[in-house]
Design a protein around this motif. Structure first.
Motif, PDB file in Angstrom:
ATOM      1  N   GLN A 242      -5.009  -1.186  -4.523  1.00 19.44           N
ATOM      2  CA  GLN A 242      -6.472  -0.702  -4.863  1.00 19.44           C
ATOM      3  C   GLN A 242      -7.605  -1.188  -4.842  1.00 19.44           C
ATOM      4  OE1 GLN A 242      -5.879   0.597  -9.108  1.00 19.44           O
ATOM      5  NE2 GLN A 242      -3.809   1.064  -9.087  1.00 19.44           N
ATOM      6  N   LEU A 246     -10.036   0.679  -1.184  1.00 20.87           N
ATOM      7  CA  LEU A 246     -11.396   0.890  -1.980  1.00 20.87           C
ATOM      8  C   LEU A 246     -12.515   0.298  -1.416  1.00 20.87           C
ATOM      9  CD1 LEU A 246     -11.298   0.910  -6.232  1.00 20.87           C
ATOM     10  CD2 LEU A 246     -11.668   3.020  -4.148  1.00 20.87           C
ATOM     11  N   GLN A 247     -11.588  -0.611  -0.605  1.00 20.80           N
ATOM     12  CA  GLN A 247     -12.817  -1.736  -0.058  1.00 20.80           C
ATOM     13  C   GLN A 247     -12.670  -1.447   1.895  1.00 20.80           C
ATOM     14  OE1 GLN A 247     -11.067  -5.079   0.432  1.00 20.80           O
ATOM     15  NE2 GLN A 247     -12.320  -6.011  -2.027  1.00 20.80           N
ATOM     16  N   THR A 249     -12.777   1.638   2.215  1.00 21.19           N
ATOM     17  CA  THR A 249     -13.067   3.717   1.999  1.00 21.19           C
ATOM     18  C   THR A 249     -14.644   3.044   2.155  1.00 21.19           C
ATOM     19  OG1 THR A 249     -11.783   4.965   0.673  1.00 21.19           O
ATOM     20  CG2 THR A 249     -13.787   4.934   0.281  1.00 21.19           C
ATOM     21  N   VAL A 250     -15.169   1.758   1.298  1.00 18.00           N
ATOM     22  CA  VAL A 250     -16.763   1.535   1.499  1.00 18.00           C
ATOM     23  C   VAL A 250     -16.782   1.085   3.069  1.00 18.00           C
ATOM     24  CG1 VAL A 250     -18.844   0.024   0.653  1.00 18.00           C
ATOM     25  CG2 VAL A 250     -16.823   1.060  -1.154  1.00 18.00           C
TER      26      VAL A 250
END
Length: 255
Positions: A242, A246-247, A249-250
């Motif tokens: 997860q 998220l990394q 996506t950023v």
């Protein structure tokens, strides 16, 4: 002649910056340092130039020095009035035989102290982005050895661990990974349980491979995971995935 002292010191999980201030001070003041294989040798650079450095590391199946010989040297130098630092990877009392060395020092009448260090279960898992406990996922974890010397009693109770612990962290288990996998599945652990193998945790050579309990031994062979490596078994491994997602996506948003 004055009696020396033995400091049984944990060097942390590999990254030299993860050693404690107290442990570093003991290295700086040492007359003799007996150090293990998993100690980052950068730490020896903080010792005085005249300090005697003695390697007594142990690799799977290869011991540069028997434990009894290490303990003899430790006591011998301390009896000569030296400050001896027994420098060990991780924490000296977690699969580090630090308790045995403290007993040897006490039996010989040598003053000793134990300086804790960050054990690999904590350091390597955190470095890989795996929380050993996580709200709603895991409320317990166990640290266990994957290899038990024959003379040290009964084998690990994998059935109890499979049933009673959310996260398993296994040291020295790569040689027996296939057997561990089979024992846990036979004891009721799902073959779909996430698993992470963390090689050289917290160092520049760190590598993490994730899979499932059912196929992790085959994946380890394909990826050529070698010691030192830590095995983490449990749903918390998915938290790493997860975080990585998220990394990404950023980064995509920034890019």
């Amino acid at each position: 002649m004055r009696t020396g002292i033995i400091s049984i010191v944990g060097a942390g999980p590999g990254d030299p910056e993860l050693i404690t201030v107290k442990a570093l001070r003991r290295i700086q003041n040492a007359d003799v340092i007996l150090y293990d294989r998993l100690v980052n040798e950068e730490l020896l650079g903080f010792a005085r130039p005249e300090a005697l450095r003695i390697y007594c590391g142990k690799a799977p199946g290869r011991h540069s020095m028997p434990q009894e010989a290490t303990e003899h040297l430790m006591v011998e130098h301390a009896a000569m009035g030296k400050h001896v630092v027994r420098l060990k990877g991780g924490d000296p009392l977690v699969f580090g035989r630090g308790g045995e060395e403290a007993l040897t020092a006490a039996a010989a009448g040598i003053p000793y102290e134990i300086i804790p260090g960050m054990t690999s279960a904590i350091g390597a898992a955190a470095s890989a982005g795996i929380p050993l406990t996580h709200r709603g996922i895991a409320a317990s974890f166990a640290v266990v050895t994957g290899s038990r010397c024959r003379e040290h009693g009964a084998p690990v109770d994998w059935a109890a661990l499979a049933r009673g612990v959310d996260t398993l962290v296994i040291y020295m288990g790569m040689a027996n990974l296939g057997e561990i996998r089979a024992q846990l599945i036979q004891s009721g652990k799902s073959a779909a349980t996430p698993v992470a193998l963390i090689e050289n945790g917290t160092t520049a050579l760190e590598r993490t491979v994730t899979g499932t309990l059912g196929t992790i031994d085959k994946l380890a062979a394909v990826m050529k995971i070698s010691n030192p490596a830590l095995i983490v078994i449990g749903e918390v491994v998915n938290v790493r995935e997860q975080l990585l997602g998220l990394q990404q996506t950023v980064r995509a948003q920034i890019g």
